[in-house]
Design an enzyme around this catalytic site. Structure first.
Site, PDB file in Angstrom:
ATOM      1  N   PRO A  25      -6.382  -9.334   1.827  1.00  0.00           N
ATOM      2  CA  PRO A  25      -7.268  -8.239   1.418  1.00  0.00           C
ATOM      3  C   PRO A  25      -6.866  -7.734   0.034  1.00  0.00           C
ATOM      4  O   PRO A  25      -5.696  -7.434  -0.194  1.00  0.00           O
ATOM      5  CB  PRO A  25      -7.030  -7.169   2.482  1.00  0.00           C
ATOM      6  CG  PRO A  25      -5.647  -7.452   3.012  1.00  0.00           C
ATOM      7  CD  PRO A  25      -5.504  -8.949   2.938  1.00  0.00           C
ATOM      8  N   MET A  26      -7.817  -7.657  -0.875  1.00  0.00           N
ATOM      9  CA  MET A  26      -7.505  -7.163  -2.220  1.00  0.00           C
ATOM     10  C   MET A  26      -8.593  -6.240  -2.746  1.00  0.00           C
ATOM     11  O   MET A  26      -9.735  -6.669  -2.962  1.00  0.00           O
ATOM     12  CB  MET A  26      -7.293  -8.344  -3.176  1.00  0.00           C
ATOM     13  CG  MET A  26      -5.943  -9.011  -2.970  1.00  0.00           C
ATOM     14  SD  MET A  26      -5.713 -10.448  -4.003  1.00  0.00           S
ATOM     15  CE  MET A  26      -6.839 -11.613  -3.257  1.00  0.00           C
ATOM     16  N   GLN A 102     -11.497  -5.519   6.155  1.00  0.00           N
ATOM     17  CA  GLN A 102     -10.273  -4.744   6.384  1.00  0.00           C
ATOM     18  C   GLN A 102     -10.646  -3.262   6.400  1.00  0.00           C
ATOM     19  O   GLN A 102     -11.031  -2.692   5.369  1.00  0.00           O
ATOM     20  CB  GLN A 102      -9.220  -4.985   5.295  1.00  0.00           C
ATOM     21  CG  GLN A 102      -7.907  -4.290   5.687  1.00  0.00           C
ATOM     22  CD  GLN A 102      -6.864  -4.230   4.601  1.00  0.00           C
ATOM     23  OE1 GLN A 102      -7.154  -3.852   3.460  1.00  0.00           O
ATOM     24  NE2 GLN A 102      -5.635  -4.579   4.927  1.00  0.00           N
ATOM     25  N   HIS A 169      -6.087  -1.674   8.542  1.00  0.00           N
ATOM     26  CA  HIS A 169      -5.053  -1.530   7.507  1.00  0.00           C
ATOM     27  C   HIS A 169      -4.025  -0.493   7.963  1.00  0.00           C
ATOM     28  O   HIS A 169      -4.228   0.709   7.802  1.00  0.00           O
ATOM     29  CB  HIS A 169      -5.711  -1.106   6.191  1.00  0.00           C
ATOM     30  CG  HIS A 169      -4.817  -1.222   4.989  1.00  0.00           C
ATOM     31  ND1 HIS A 169      -3.452  -1.374   5.059  1.00  0.00           N
ATOM     32  CD2 HIS A 169      -5.113  -1.217   3.654  1.00  0.00           C
ATOM     33  CE1 HIS A 169      -2.945  -1.449   3.838  1.00  0.00           C
ATOM     34  NE2 HIS A 169      -3.930  -1.351   2.969  1.00  0.00           N
ATOM     35  N   GLY A 170      -2.940  -1.010   8.502  1.00  0.00           N
ATOM     36  CA  GLY A 170      -1.878  -0.118   8.977  1.00  0.00           C
ATOM     37  C   GLY A 170      -0.634  -0.186   8.104  1.00  0.00           C
ATOM     38  O   GLY A 170       0.458   0.134   8.564  1.00  0.00           O
ATOM     39  N   ALA A 171      -0.813  -0.593   6.841  1.00  0.00           N
ATOM     40  CA  ALA A 171       0.351  -0.899   5.985  1.00  0.00           C
ATOM     41  C   ALA A 171       0.394  -0.025   4.731  1.00  0.00           C
ATOM     42  O   ALA A 171      -0.454   0.842   4.513  1.00  0.00           O
ATOM     43  CB  ALA A 171       0.292  -2.373   5.583  1.00  0.00           C
ATOM     44  N   HIS A 172       1.439  -0.253   3.928  1.00  0.00           N
ATOM     45  CA  HIS A 172       1.539   0.160   2.519  1.00  0.00           C
ATOM     46  C   HIS A 172       1.510   1.667   2.265  1.00  0.00           C
ATOM     47  O   HIS A 172       1.181   2.102   1.163  1.00  0.00           O
ATOM     48  CB  HIS A 172       0.436  -0.519   1.689  1.00  0.00           C
ATOM     49  CG  HIS A 172       0.435  -2.013   1.792  1.00  0.00           C
ATOM     50  ND1 HIS A 172      -0.569  -2.811   1.289  1.00  0.00           N
ATOM     51  CD2 HIS A 172       1.324  -2.872   2.345  1.00  0.00           C
ATOM     52  CE1 HIS A 172      -0.301  -4.087   1.542  1.00  0.00           C
ATOM     53  NE2 HIS A 172       0.845  -4.150   2.196  1.00  0.00           N
ATOM     54  N   TYR A 174      -0.528   3.989   3.651  1.00  0.00           N
ATOM     55  CA  TYR A 174      -1.825   4.664   3.839  1.00  0.00           C
ATOM     56  C   TYR A 174      -1.873   5.304   5.234  1.00  0.00           C
ATOM     57  O   TYR A 174      -0.875   5.320   5.948  1.00  0.00           O
ATOM     58  CB  TYR A 174      -2.972   3.677   3.608  1.00  0.00           C
ATOM     59  CG  TYR A 174      -3.019   3.205   2.166  1.00  0.00           C
ATOM     60  CD1 TYR A 174      -3.408   4.085   1.152  1.00  0.00           C
ATOM     61  CD2 TYR A 174      -2.622   1.920   1.806  1.00  0.00           C
ATOM     62  CE1 TYR A 174      -3.416   3.674  -0.175  1.00  0.00           C
ATOM     63  CE2 TYR A 174      -2.634   1.499   0.479  1.00  0.00           C
ATOM     64  CZ  TYR A 174      -3.032   2.388  -0.517  1.00  0.00           C
ATOM     65  OH  TYR A 174      -3.034   1.997  -1.825  1.00  0.00           O
ATOM     66  N   ARG A 223      -2.689  -5.034  10.065  1.00  0.00           N
ATOM     67  CA  ARG A 223      -1.755  -5.267   8.954  1.00  0.00           C
ATOM     68  C   ARG A 223      -0.680  -4.188   8.954  1.00  0.00           C
ATOM     69  O   ARG A 223      -0.985  -3.000   9.020  1.00  0.00           O
ATOM     70  CB  ARG A 223      -2.501  -5.255   7.622  1.00  0.00           C
ATOM     71  CG  ARG A 223      -1.670  -5.915   6.537  1.00  0.00           C
ATOM     72  CD  ARG A 223      -2.465  -6.186   5.291  1.00  0.00           C
ATOM     73  NE  ARG A 223      -2.059  -7.460   4.730  1.00  0.00           N
ATOM     74  CZ  ARG A 223      -1.870  -7.674   3.440  1.00  0.00           C
ATOM     75  NH1 ARG A 223      -2.067  -6.718   2.569  1.00  0.00           N
ATOM     76  NH2 ARG A 223      -1.499  -8.850   2.997  1.00  0.00           N
TER      77      ARG A 223
END
Ligand SMILES: Cc1cc2nc3c(=O)[nH]c(=O)nc-3n(C[C@H](O)[C@H](O)[C@H](O)COP(=O)(O)O)c2cc1C
Length: 366
Positions: A25-26, A102, A169-172, A174, A223
């Protein structure tokens, strides 16, 4: 080494993939007003034509007033954005592709440089954007319930539009990750706690709601990452036992695939073993996993944002781990952003034609 092991099919529930390569995903910010247009559809269709096994879309935000800090990031709610996404999935599938959106809520983030703010304050577990730094409001229990509902609705819409799976999106650093991470989750109710297992409750409830909305046979990827944009060295789980208390409840709630975000896939997760994050996630949960992070490139993606150019790198170490069964799928970010034909070049052994990645690739949707 030959890359042919990556060209075995993969089947799981609603996913039927021709190979093991996933487009990571980007975020591209080419969707004015939150609507993905025909340029976006063309960009993804070119990756489908280029034989990517599974395309994961850029993060696309769910229906909460402050789920995004950028008006050019696509929405996954509302008539026009969903019509735009329908055109995307139709074109991708017509080109032989398989795709998952995503689904994303940024939680508490800094405003964009443009200074444009969403119509409500940024929201997160405790109002904190980083350790000790207030950047928004603490979510009430009704806010949490509404947010979970927004994710479940987006997932149901993805399925209805014809997408093949969803990724959460469960990362980074956020929203979902802000609940996992103690420095941003200081709650004293049932969504907080001293242990990672306690702070996983929000994500568990969210996954359960998404599972309920899409039914048992639709694939859900989650993620996750140890690192945060707020702190690259952060770690949620410091031992395999702690990682187990985090990921197993999520698997039980309905996650089918763990997408384990690392900046460099070859880095071991814990002392005493060379397994990486995706290797541990698969070992601890028994679920398939996706690895990611500098696959086929010399430098990592944060260095790339600072202008460093990455050159092509051998896939031998990746293949060694893949052959050992550490993970099932391999996500590729920048190499595929820069070159829609990357997968075909790998399959045909045309490594001399690989182009690497330079920051200028971010300027267009080619
Ligand atoms: C331009 C750009 C945008 C990104 N946006 C997202 C995103 O929306 N969601 C996400 O989970 N990761 C995002 N990432 C991280 C990538 O998915 C991937 O994990 C990272 O680039 C490492 O893979 P690579 O080394 O193959 O590029 C982004 C990366 C880049 C380069």
């Amino acid at each position: 080494m030959t890359a042919s092991p990556l060209f075995q099919p993969f089947r799981l529930k609603s996913l039927d993939l021709k190979n093991r390569i996933v487009m990571a995903p980007m975020t591209r910010s080419f969707s004015p007003g939150g609507v993905p247009n025909s340029n976006v559809a063309g960009y993804y269709a070119r990756r489908a034509e280029g034989e990517v096994g599974l395309i994961i879309s850029e993060g696309t935000v769910v229906n909460r007033p402050a789920s995004s800090n950028d008006p050019d990031i696509p929405h996954f709610y509302g008539k026009k954005p969903l019509r735009g996404w329908k055109a995307v999935i139709d074109r991708v599938q017509a080109a032989g592709g398989v795709m998952a959106p995503q689904l994303w809520h940024m939680g508490i983030v800094s405003p964009k440089d443009s200074g444009r703010l969403p119509p409500a304050p940024f929201e997160g577990p405790s109002g904190l954007v980083a350790p000790g730094k207030i950047g928004g409001v603490a979510m009430t229990e009704p806010d949490i319930a509404q947010t979970i509902k927004a994710f479940a609705q987006a997932a149901a819409d993805a399925k209805a539009l014809g997408f093949n799976a969803v990724e959460l999106h469960g990362a980074h650093g956020y929203l979902i990750d802000q609940f996992f991470w103690h420095p941003t989750n200081q709650r004293t109710d049932g969504y907080g706690g001293q242990s990672l297992a306690e702070r996983t409750r929000f994500a568990v409830e969210l996954v359960r709601a998404v599972r309920k909305s899409v039914g048992p046979d639709f694939a859900i990827s989650l993620r996750v990452s140890q690192w945060k944009l707020q702190d690259y060295a952060a770690r949620l789980a410091t031992t395999p036992q702690e990682m187990e208390t985090w990921l197993v409840p999520l698997a039980e709630a309905g996650v089918d695939i763990f997408h384990c975000s690392q900046r460099r896939f070859w880095e071991p997760e814990f002392i005493g073993s060379d397994l990486n994050f995706a290797g541990w996630a698969k070992k601890l949960t028994g679920k398939p996993s996706i690895t990611v992070g500098s696959v086929g490139l010399s430098g990592d993606f944060l260095a790339a944002f600072q202008g460093e150019t990455s050159t092509p790198r051998s896939l031998d170490e990746l293949l060694r781990r893949f052959d050992r069964g550490d993970f099932d799928l391999v996500a590729v970010g920048r190499a595929l952003l820069a070159d829609a034909g990357w997968v075909r070049k790998i399959r045909e052994g045309r490594s001399f034609e690989l182009i690497g990645f330079g920051k200028e690739a971010l300027a267009t949707l080619s």
